[in-house]
Design a protein around this motif. Structure first.
Motif, PDB file in Angstrom:
ATOM      1  N   LEU A 375       0.976  -1.037  -0.045  1.00 27.88           N
ATOM      2  CA  LEU A 375      -0.048   0.016  -0.058  1.00 27.88           C
ATOM      3  C   LEU A 375       0.746   1.268   0.100  1.00 27.88           C
ATOM      4  O   LEU A 375       0.308   2.401  -0.095  1.00 27.88           O
ATOM      5  CB  LEU A 375      -0.916   0.131   1.167  1.00 27.88           C
TER       6      LEU A 375
ATOM      7  N   SER B  83      -5.414   4.902   1.374  1.00 31.68           N
ATOM      8  CA  SER B  83      -4.866   3.583   1.708  1.00 31.68           C
ATOM      9  C   SER B  83      -4.751   3.043   3.149  1.00 31.68           C
ATOM     10  O   SER B  83      -5.056   1.836   3.338  1.00 31.68           O
ATOM     11  CB  SER B  83      -3.430   3.594   1.044  1.00 31.68           C
ATOM     12  N   ASP B 207      -6.712  -0.880  -4.545  1.00 32.84           N
ATOM     13  CA  ASP B 207      -5.949   0.484  -4.331  1.00 32.84           C
ATOM     14  C   ASP B 207      -5.216   0.868  -5.504  1.00 32.84           C
ATOM     15  O   ASP B 207      -4.563   0.387  -6.042  1.00 32.84           O
ATOM     16  CB  ASP B 207      -4.847   0.155  -3.223  1.00 32.84           C
ATOM     17  N   GLU B 208      -5.742   2.134  -5.803  1.00 32.07           N
ATOM     18  CA  GLU B 208      -5.247   2.855  -7.288  1.00 32.07           C
ATOM     19  C   GLU B 208      -5.225   1.686  -8.429  1.00 32.07           C
ATOM     20  O   GLU B 208      -4.081   1.766  -8.877  1.00 32.07           O
ATOM     21  CB  GLU B 208      -4.034   3.146  -6.826  1.00 32.07           C
TER      22      GLU B 208
HETATM   23 MG   LIG Z   1      -2.318   5.179  -1.398  1.00 31.60          MG
END
Ligand SMILES: [Mg+2]
Ligand SMILES: Nc1ncnc2c1ncn2[C@@H]1O[C@H](COP(=O)(O)OP(=O)(O)O)[C@@H](O)[C@H]1O
Lengths: 376, 267
Positions: A375, B83, B207-208
């Motif tokens: 992440l 995130s 995430d993205e």
């Molecule tokens: Mg992020």
């Protein structure tokens, strides 16, 4: 298993370092042991140049030169065993050799029957030499020991063994010695020379021939079990290997190869561990997502250990032909490398064990994998 | 208990009123009866990073729900904590305060009150992930990327057929024999989505997922995520800062300065 191999193959350039490290260790170990075992053949020469299939000696005799006297009447223990020839007596003992020029050497007296069928007679002898040896106090030595025993100079004086004059009736080639020169003679001569060193009605070994190697193993197994208290039995092969192994491990040579092999293993292990470690770290993100998806961490650990195992197996597979090639090369220099299967199997076990250990060390890399890293 | 007092009204497309009768979060959408139950609810989540002077509150009591069959978009400037929130909701990062309520076999439980092994098991069963980097194993073919997840999660039953069906449904079967090096970025991301869906998870956290792709490939990725939600009834959370994704989603949250608020969607 499959995934481990796929990944190994895909990154073969990276894993090559580990595989070569394993190969290196394996070759080092096998060759060193093989080379020394080849050299230590010297310690089993009396066994290797006789045609007996079975050797019977005192309990737990570790090497051919360490046999203690056993009663002659043990002969009866072999009587009636099918597939076994009539056992014959054999004497083997250290003695004191006095050179014609003065000065003494330790020698090792081997005394056997001499008739053409005799199991204990040196296979190196010519028929003429056998005949000559029937004469009392006649002996034969290896040509490489002639000088050492002072037999090359003064012919007017006779050498003595344990104070008794002997006659050198010839030399052979191949009865090489390490510490004490071998002196071969008849059973009668040997008994005379050893005198009180050998109690009456005793010999050092009983030798027999067998109809087949298989039968020899059976007979030996039977005798060992039946008479464990006061004697032991070996096949010629076992006794020969046992003698070499004994001297190899008893002397500094054994220690030296042990040490070299240990160093080889350590080097191999460090490189293998490093290879596995860096390969795992390089794929850390790919593994991290598997962890995020719920794959248990032990799967990754198992992957690394499995890869370590395969690196070991492939390394061994490569080491094998290399060893054979080097053995052939050594033969060109009249050096024998003994690569019996026990050595190859032992080497394989050691190096695969080493690779697995390297895998365990590399597991640190698995511990560091963190799904959260994805992440960032 | 807090969660028994009812769910806030959600004004997402197609969802008029939420069922708030039970304390359980029904995993299955009430298709045909017009009501849906949240499968996951983040309640007043707080997360701070650092100590002393460098202490920074990234999330201030953030609350949101995920529903089956919905794509939720979480937008916000870079560094706003998107995130972080995704990690907390998906069981990867522990919050300082607050709860992540999930339905675990008919029982309402706080994900962060579970024992780590339980939480792992829960993630193994119910969650899929897609990240900006595709993170495909270079040694494996597209099909094997999917199979390894099933196999290593101990799920061998019918794995071949299930992978086949999924690849076919996502229109990716022609890629199945290719390794990552032979795939374009867009293709890799689509395989990564297939990998996230192969366990047939209740949640997909992305995430993205489109940030490294051109718009055309980004659209395709969003189509697949929509398919996951609308056809396979997954609850999909997409984190992005790309405004262009708005037409593809059912709910839109905005996170800024640690505060989360629901925003409208273009008509
Ligand atoms: Mg992020
Ligand atoms: N492990 C951490 N330690 C300290 N600060 C962090 C850590 N992870 C993230 N941050 C900070 O928290 C903020 C939010 O991060 P993140 O959730 O990654 O934001 P976004 O995904 O919206 O870009 C950022 O300012 C980031 O620098």
């Amino acid at each position: 298993m499959l995934y481990a191999l796929l990944m190994l193959w895909h990154e073969r350039a990276r894993y090559a370092a580990g595989v070569l490290a394993v190969t290196f260790s394996a070759v080092l170990i096998a060759l060193q042991v093989g080379l020394l075992l080849g050299l230590f053949k010297i310690t089993s020469i009396p066994i290797d140049y006789t045609s007996a299939d079975i050797w019977i000696g005192s309990t737990a005799v570790p090497s051919v030169d360490l046999g203690k006297p056993i009663p002659k009447n043990f002969v009866s223990r072999l009587a009636g065993l099918p597939g076994v020839s009539m056992p014959e007596m054999y004497i083997a003992n250290f003695a004191n050799f006095t050179k014609p020029t003065g000065g003494t050497e330790l020698c090792f007296v081997l005394g056997s029957l001499l008739d053409p069928e005799a199991a204990g007679a040196l296979t190196l002898l010519t028929p003429e030499q056998r005949d000559a040896l029937t004469m009392p106090y006649a002996i034969i030595v290896d040509e490489s020991d002639v000088k050492r025993l002072g037999l090359d100079t003064d012919r007017s004086q006779k050498p003595k063994i344990n104070g008794k004059e002997v006659t050198v009736v010839g030399t052979v080639r191949g009865l090489k010695s390490l510490a004490a020169p071998w002196v071969f003679c008849s059973l009668y001569t040997a008994r005379q020379l050893l005198g009180p060193l050998l109690p009456p009605d005793h010999v050092t070994y009983l030798l027999a021939r067998c109809e087949s190697p298989q039968r020899a193993r059976e007979v030996v197994a039977y005798l060992r079990e039946r008479y464990a208290d006061d004697m032991t039995a070996y096949t010629a092969e076992e006794f020969s290997f046992g003698s070499r192994w004994y001297w190899l491990t008893r002397t500094k040579a054994g220690l030296a190869i042990g040490y070299a092999a240990f160093l080889g293993l350590i080097v191999g292990m460090v490189i293998t561990a490093q290879t596995l470690y860096s390969a795992t770290v390089a794929n850390a993100r790919e593994f991290a997502i598997l962890l995020a998806l719920g794959v248990p961490r032990w799967r990754l650990a198992l992957l690394v250990v499995t890869q370590a195992f395969w690196i070991g197996v492939i390394g061994i597979a490569l080491a094998y032909p290399v060893c054979l090639g080097l053995k052939y090369l050594a033969l060109q220099f009249a050096t024998d490398v003994d690569l019996r299967w026990q050595i190859l199997a032992g080497t394989a076990t050691l190096t695969i064990g080493m690779a697995l250990l390297a895998g365990l060390f590399a597991l640190r890399s698995v511990q560091q994998i963190e799904p959260m890293s994805l992440l960032r | 208990m807090d969660h028994e007092q009812g769910w806030p009204k959600v004004t997402a497309t197609g969802i008029k009123q939420l069922s708030i009768k039970t304390t359980t979060l029904g995993m299955v959408s009430g298709m045909g009866n017009g009501t849906k139950t949240a499968v996951l609810r983040g309640v007043r989540l707080v997360k701070t990073y650092g100590d002393g002077d460098s202490r920074r509150v990234v999330l201030h009591e953030c609350t949101l729900e995920l529903y089956p069959g919905q794509v939720v978009l979480l937008m916000g400037p870079s560094g706003s904590g998107k995130s972080t929130l995704l990690a907390i909701l998906s069981g990867l990062l522990e919050p300082d305060e607050g709860q992540v309520l999930v339905d675990d076999e008919g029982q309402l439980r706080d994900l962060w009150q579970m024992a780590p092994a339980e939480r792992d098991r829960y993630r193994r069963r119910h969650t899929g992930f897609v990240f900006q980097g595709y993170n495909l194993l270079p040694a494996l073919t597209a099909r094997q990327q999917l199979e390894i997840v099933l196999h290593w999660c101990g799920d061998y039953r019918d794995s071949r057929r299930r992978v086949d069906e999924l690849l076919e449904r996502l229109g990716l079967q022609q890629l199945q024999g290719k390794k990552p090096a032979q795939l374009s970025g867009g293709e890799k991301q689509r395989i990564a989505i297939a990998r996230a869906l192969v366990k047939n998870p209740a949640f997909v956290f992305a995430d993205e997922p489109t940030s490294a792709l051109d718009w055309e490939n980004g659209q395709r990725v969003m189509e697949l995520l929509r398919l996951a939600a609308h056809e396979r009834q997954a609850a999909v959370l997409v984190v992005s800062h790309d405004q262009r994704l708005l037409p593809y989603v059912d709910v839109h949250y905005h996170l800024e300065d640690g505060y989360l608020e629901e925003r409208g969607l273009p008509a």
